[in-house]
Motif scaffolding. Sequence first.
Motif, PDB file in Angstrom:
ATOM      1  N   ASP A 332       0.836  -1.210   0.000  1.00 14.09           N
ATOM      2  CA  ASP A 332       0.000   0.000   0.000  1.00 14.09           C
ATOM      3  C   ASP A 332       0.872   1.262   0.000  1.00 14.09           C
ATOM      4  O   ASP A 332       1.882   1.350   0.714  1.00 14.09           O
ATOM      5  CB  ASP A 332      -0.904  -0.001   1.231  1.00 14.09           C
ATOM      6  CG  ASP A 332      -1.889  -1.155   1.225  1.00 14.09           C
ATOM      7  OD1 ASP A 332      -2.336  -1.530   0.114  1.00 14.09           O
ATOM      8  OD2 ASP A 332      -2.204  -1.693   2.308  1.00 14.09           O
ATOM      9  N   SER A 417      -2.323  -4.991   0.507  1.00 13.85           N
ATOM     10  CA  SER A 417      -3.697  -5.358   0.147  1.00 13.85           C
ATOM     11  C   SER A 417      -3.627  -6.625  -0.682  1.00 13.85           C
ATOM     12  O   SER A 417      -2.685  -6.815  -1.459  1.00 13.85           O
ATOM     13  CB  SER A 417      -4.356  -4.234  -0.660  1.00 13.85           C
ATOM     14  OG  SER A 417      -4.436  -3.058   0.109  1.00 13.85           O
ATOM     15  N   LYS A 449      -8.169  -2.393  -2.280  1.00 15.02           N
ATOM     16  CA  LYS A 449      -7.614  -1.041  -2.182  1.00 15.02           C
ATOM     17  C   LYS A 449      -8.725   0.001  -2.084  1.00 15.02           C
ATOM     18  O   LYS A 449      -8.636   0.962  -1.321  1.00 15.02           O
ATOM     19  CB  LYS A 449      -6.726  -0.772  -3.405  1.00 15.02           C
ATOM     20  CG  LYS A 449      -5.388  -1.509  -3.363  1.00 15.02           C
ATOM     21  CD  LYS A 449      -4.558  -1.180  -4.597  1.00 15.02           C
ATOM     22  CE  LYS A 449      -3.156  -1.737  -4.445  1.00 15.02           C
ATOM     23  NZ  LYS A 449      -2.391  -1.059  -3.394  1.00 15.02           N
ATOM     24  N   ARG A 450      -9.779  -0.222  -2.878  1.00 15.19           N
ATOM     25  CA  ARG A 450     -10.878   0.739  -2.857  1.00 15.19           C
ATOM     26  C   ARG A 450     -11.576   0.754  -1.510  1.00 15.19           C
ATOM     27  O   ARG A 450     -12.097   1.775  -1.070  1.00 15.19           O
ATOM     28  CB  ARG A 450     -11.872   0.377  -3.972  1.00 15.19           C
ATOM     29  CG  ARG A 450     -12.883   1.490  -4.230  1.00 15.19           C
ATOM     30  CD  ARG A 450     -13.793   1.147  -5.372  1.00 15.19           C
ATOM     31  NE  ARG A 450     -14.721   0.086  -5.011  1.00 15.19           N
ATOM     32  CZ  ARG A 450     -15.774  -0.266  -5.752  1.00 15.19           C
ATOM     33  NH1 ARG A 450     -15.986   0.354  -6.916  1.00 15.19           N
ATOM     34  NH2 ARG A 450     -16.566  -1.233  -5.381  1.00 15.19           N
ATOM     35  N   ALA A 451     -11.547  -0.389  -0.827  1.00 20.07           N
ATOM     36  CA  ALA A 451     -12.212  -0.483   0.480  1.00 20.07           C
ATOM     37  C   ALA A 451     -11.358   0.075   1.613  1.00 20.07           C
ATOM     38  O   ALA A 451     -11.768   0.033   2.769  1.00 20.07           O
ATOM     39  CB  ALA A 451     -12.573  -1.937   0.768  1.00 20.07           C
ATOM     40  N   GLY A 452     -10.158   0.557   1.304  1.00 18.77           N
ATOM     41  CA  GLY A 452      -9.361   1.191   2.347  1.00 18.77           C
ATOM     42  C   GLY A 452      -7.968   0.633   2.540  1.00 18.77           C
ATOM     43  O   GLY A 452      -7.222   1.082   3.413  1.00 18.77           O
ATOM     44  N   ARG A 453      -7.581  -0.387   1.750  1.00 25.23           N
ATOM     45  CA  ARG A 453      -6.243  -0.975   1.814  1.00 25.23           C
ATOM     46  C   ARG A 453      -6.008  -1.736   3.130  1.00 25.23           C
ATOM     47  O   ARG A 453      -6.786  -1.643   4.056  1.00 25.23           O
ATOM     48  CB  ARG A 453      -5.152   0.066   1.589  1.00 25.23           C
ATOM     49  CG  ARG A 453      -5.126   0.632   0.172  1.00 25.23           C
ATOM     50  CD  ARG A 453      -4.011   1.665   0.020  1.00 25.23           C
ATOM     51  NE  ARG A 453      -3.793   2.020  -1.372  1.00 25.23           N
ATOM     52  CZ  ARG A 453      -4.523   2.898  -2.058  1.00 25.23           C
ATOM     53  NH1 ARG A 453      -5.512   3.520  -1.437  1.00 25.23           N
ATOM     54  NH2 ARG A 453      -4.269   3.156  -3.317  1.00 25.23           N
ATOM     55  N   ARG A 455      -6.191  -4.909   3.615  1.00 29.41           N
ATOM     56  CA  ARG A 455      -7.237  -5.903   3.819  1.00 29.41           C
ATOM     57  C   ARG A 455      -7.253  -6.911   2.671  1.00 29.41           C
ATOM     58  O   ARG A 455      -6.546  -6.756   1.668  1.00 29.41           O
ATOM     59  CB  ARG A 455      -8.602  -5.233   3.960  1.00 29.41           C
ATOM     60  CG  ARG A 455      -9.071  -4.482   2.733  1.00 29.41           C
ATOM     61  CD  ARG A 455     -10.157  -3.481   3.097  1.00 29.41           C
ATOM     62  NE  ARG A 455      -9.625  -2.441   3.983  1.00 29.41           N
ATOM     63  CZ  ARG A 455     -10.335  -1.891   4.956  1.00 29.41           C
ATOM     64  NH1 ARG A 455     -11.581  -2.280   5.182  1.00 29.41           N
ATOM     65  NH2 ARG A 455      -9.801  -0.946   5.708  1.00 29.41           N
TER      66      ARG A 455
END
Length: 465
Positions: A332, A417, A449-453, A455
């Motif tokens: 990230d 991610s 990545k779109r959900a906040g990285r 993860r």
Amino acid sequence: MPSSKSRNSPFDTQNERGGDRLLQIEAVYDKVPVGLCYLNRDGIFVTVNDQLSRMLGVSSDHAAGRSVEDVVPDHAALLRASLVAALKEKPIPDHKMQRGTETLMISAAPVTNDLGEVAGISVAYTNITNMTQISERLAEIEQRTTYALESAGQWIWDMNIATNRVWRSPQYRTLLGLDPASPAAENVAWDIVHPDDKARTIEAFEDVVSGRKPHFEAVYRVQRGSGGEAWILSRGKIVEYGPDGSPLRLLATSVDISSQKQIEEELSLTVRLRMELERKLLEANRKLKKLSESDHLTSLPNRRKFSRLLKREYERARDDGQPLALLMIDIDYFKAYNDVYGHLAGDRCLVQVGRVLSKVIGKGTGVVARFGGEEFAALLPGASVDEAADIAATLLEAVTGLQLDHEDVPAGRTSVSIGISALAQLPPSTQDGADALVNLADRALYEAKRAGRGRVRVWGSFSTD
């Protein structure tokens, strides 16, 4: 003044004595295992034995009376040069010639007529293609002793088995560089044999005496008068037996094969060097292959190697009905990391992340590779979606556990991610399934990545709207 016919044709059948000599030579020629021919001073074949006919692929009738250019155009110049040397009473060197897959040794010696003039040359062709060269060379030397025994490097010896004494002809003294004027004498058998070779030579002799073998044959070293050693090949047989059948005499010949031994040693050295070179080339090729399939920074498999492994495992899993999962892993905010800490620190970050990923994945049958830039890929043969998700969660924790500062991101630590895809998620009709797995895992990675990285996302477990 002698006629030109007598001068050029010493064996002309019109001359009774010359005709007898020609018949004698032809009889000898036909009995030897080497190719022989006689050329007159004009370079015309007078006689060709059957062996040479087979070697050259021409009949003796076809060759007789024809010039060397007509019969052997490929090496006529060589024979002409030998003939010129003989006519000028100069030494005639031996020559090697490649004929197809065979190597021939060509040797020539001058032949004189009744007036002592050089009337032509006797030429011998010996096949030295393989290690039978020694016996073939011996046959050639024995034939040439008809004209010059000394040049053959050969001697005769006669052993009295009962007394263990041996008589050797004077030629052996010349060959070994001893005083040739010394009178011939009987000596103890095997007295000239090198100590390291004596046991083997006596064993060969005992094999003949006992009847285990019909002929005596031994190769051994002897001391030269000027120093150094000569390799000798001796061959013989029992020629006299007592009334009770016990062997009494062994008659044998010996010949210097030092040059052949040197060739053998050089060949052996060449073979060893070639084997060593091949070993080094194989090792270099292995290293080059490894380098071509490894990432130079992390030493992990590169994208090329990973793609090949993915295709292989995909086909195996599909054919065997086994599960297969693929993870796409991205560091990230890596560009920001490089901007803040510099590219050298970024390289160290890649190495550390790659090492911890490999450590986790390496516990099973999976493999992790550097896919490109800050992106890694992991292949998990035999892993279901749930198992792949558990491994991905472990990877997240392992990277976080590195505690690599990253002040430009909300968490303050470097994270990754991960997107997951699995073979079971592909429709049966999917073309290029290996590439499809990569595409799906990439899309899952994008969603992570779109959900906040920092993860994990599994393809199919989120909305694609």
